[in-house]
Design a protein around this motif. Sequence first.
Motif, PDB file in Angstrom:
ATOM      1  N   THR A 142       0.834  -1.205   0.000  1.00  0.00           N
ATOM      2  CA  THR A 142       0.000   0.000   0.000  1.00  0.00           C
ATOM      3  C   THR A 142       0.867   1.253   0.000  1.00  0.00           C
ATOM      4  OG1 THR A 142      -1.754  -1.176   1.185  1.00  0.00           O
ATOM      5  CG2 THR A 142      -1.810   1.233   1.252  1.00  0.00           C
ATOM      6  N   HIS A 146       1.225   4.402  -2.709  1.00  0.00           N
ATOM      7  CA  HIS A 146       1.052   5.782  -2.233  1.00  0.00           C
ATOM      8  C   HIS A 146       2.258   6.645  -2.580  1.00  0.00           C
ATOM      9  CE1 HIS A 146       0.867   9.074   0.788  1.00  0.00           C
ATOM     10  NE2 HIS A 146      -0.415   9.013   0.511  1.00  0.00           N
ATOM     11  N   LEU A 151      -3.548   4.786  -5.058  1.00  0.00           N
ATOM     12  CA  LEU A 151      -4.161   4.100  -3.923  1.00  0.00           C
ATOM     13  C   LEU A 151      -4.255   2.618  -4.240  1.00  0.00           C
ATOM     14  CD1 LEU A 151      -5.837   4.161  -1.214  1.00  0.00           C
ATOM     15  CD2 LEU A 151      -7.870   4.417  -2.676  1.00  0.00           C
ATOM     16  N   SER A 153      -6.151  -0.548  -2.843  1.00  0.00           N
ATOM     17  CA  SER A 153      -7.223  -0.944  -1.933  1.00  0.00           C
ATOM     18  C   SER A 153      -7.328  -2.458  -1.870  1.00  0.00           C
ATOM     19  CB  SER A 153      -8.562  -0.379  -2.406  1.00  0.00           C
ATOM     20  OG  SER A 153      -8.513   1.024  -2.504  1.00  0.00           O
ATOM     21  N   ARG A 154      -7.644  -2.952  -0.679  1.00  0.00           N
ATOM     22  CA  ARG A 154      -7.809  -4.393  -0.463  1.00  0.00           C
ATOM     23  C   ARG A 154      -9.269  -4.672  -0.121  1.00  0.00           C
ATOM     24  NH1 ARG A 154      -6.189  -8.691  -0.522  1.00  0.00           N
ATOM     25  NH2 ARG A 154      -5.896  -9.216   1.650  1.00  0.00           N
ATOM     26  N   PRO A 155     -10.067  -5.139  -1.083  1.00  0.00           N
ATOM     27  CA  PRO A 155     -11.486  -5.398  -0.816  1.00  0.00           C
ATOM     28  C   PRO A 155     -11.691  -6.594   0.100  1.00  0.00           C
ATOM     29  CG  PRO A 155     -10.885  -6.178  -3.006  1.00  0.00           C
ATOM     30  CD  PRO A 155      -9.689  -5.433  -2.476  1.00  0.00           C
ATOM     31  N   ALA A 238      -6.424  -6.980  -5.119  1.00  0.00           N
ATOM     32  CA  ALA A 238      -6.189  -5.572  -4.797  1.00  0.00           C
ATOM     33  C   ALA A 238      -6.551  -4.731  -6.011  1.00  0.00           C
ATOM     34  CB  ALA A 238      -4.732  -5.343  -4.399  1.00  0.00           C
ATOM     35  N   VAL A 288     -14.366   0.221  -8.733  1.00  0.00           N
ATOM     36  CA  VAL A 288     -14.082   0.857  -7.446  1.00  0.00           C
ATOM     37  C   VAL A 288     -15.387   0.976  -6.692  1.00  0.00           C
ATOM     38  CG1 VAL A 288     -13.170   2.878  -6.271  1.00  0.00           C
ATOM     39  CG2 VAL A 288     -12.111   2.091  -8.383  1.00  0.00           C
ATOM     40  N   HIS A 291     -14.836  -0.185  -1.219  1.00  0.00           N
ATOM     41  CA  HIS A 291     -13.475  -0.201  -0.685  1.00  0.00           C
ATOM     42  C   HIS A 291     -12.638   0.964  -1.190  1.00  0.00           C
ATOM     43  CE1 HIS A 291     -13.173  -1.955  -4.666  1.00  0.00           C
ATOM     44  NE2 HIS A 291     -11.898  -1.657  -4.653  1.00  0.00           N
ATOM     45  N   GLY A 292     -13.093   1.637  -2.263  1.00  0.00           N
ATOM     46  CA  GLY A 292     -12.293   2.688  -2.859  1.00  0.00           C
ATOM     47  C   GLY A 292     -12.699   4.067  -2.357  1.00  0.00           C
ATOM     48  N   SER A 293     -11.880   5.061  -2.684  1.00  0.00           N
ATOM     49  CA  SER A 293     -12.183   6.431  -2.275  1.00  0.00           C
ATOM     50  C   SER A 293     -13.208   7.038  -3.220  1.00  0.00           C
ATOM     51  CB  SER A 293     -10.906   7.273  -2.300  1.00  0.00           C
ATOM     52  OG  SER A 293      -9.954   6.774  -1.395  1.00  0.00           O
TER      53      SER A 293
END
Length: 332
Positions: A142, A146, A151, A153-155, A238, A288, A291-293
């Motif tokens: 992660t 960054h 990003l 993300s781990r669902p 991911a 997305v 779990h995503g922004s």
Amino acid sequence: MRSTALDVTTLENLVSAAVAAPSIHNTQPWRFRLDPDTTTLEIRAEATRGLRHTDPTGRGLYLSVGCALLNLRVAVAHYGWEPVSRLLPRPDEPDLLATVRLGGSAGASSTPHLYRTLWRRHSSRFPFSDRQLPPAVLTELTEAAHAEGALLSRPDPAESDRLLRLTREAERRNTVHPDRAAESRRWVHDPTGADLGIPTAALGPQDFLEHLPMRDFGAHQHPDVLTARPFEKRPSIAVLSTTHDRRADWLRAGQALERVLLVATSHGVRASLLHQALEWPDLREQLVGAHGSRGANAQMVLRLGYGPQGPPSPRRTADQVLADEPLSRRTR
């Protein structure tokens, strides 16, 4: 202070490191040029290797070049220079995607393991074990994304199943779309000395239970090519995403993807790229989820785990991808 004069061997190693990066269908859609006056390496898109049907917007091509750019930065730092990179530096030259100038001495590289790792990173389309990735490794992956402005993300399991369903639907569409299927088949070859594309040995099997939709590159038309084997019961998935979705963001996503892959490889973690759903706009928008922004744009779906490394795909030589003069005349 280290001199920025380049010798032929170092130039060849820098470009070879860049070329070791992954690319969509192993098209290697890049070419390089050295400006000896400024000691700057240019990375240009090789439009003839774009995938007109699979990647009509060129997003996958930009991700591929971004991966090569990250490798080049790592290699430049390994040789003691500061890699000064710029994305899309000349708007009037749209094929010029990035430049890396060899800046002043950077001292010892802060990530020497990444240079060693880039030579042995390979995608693996083979079954993984059910061993889960340690939390410390997931955190490091992660942080790697960054560091490049993306990003990772781990669902959770339910969300992973949803993403795999989207990928399965995309794979189904790809197999029945005549132009996309034919385009994929063109990039699969037997080991006959080709320096582009994917060897049949690297395709890997299909999931016996049809839970993990691995791309078959059109081999469904020849059932004897791909066998079926059980894959891991709970794949570790991911999603790599960026806040914006412009050409520069695609290049940043490619750099983030390659840094994640190199860090994963340094920990013995294998990876395969599930890109199918990103090739269909309606499916990509759904990638997305919770779990995503908010406002995130999916750039890649990764499958991570422990298993066989998988055979390497061929790469072009530095002399083949450097533009203009023979390699021996490109340095001063």
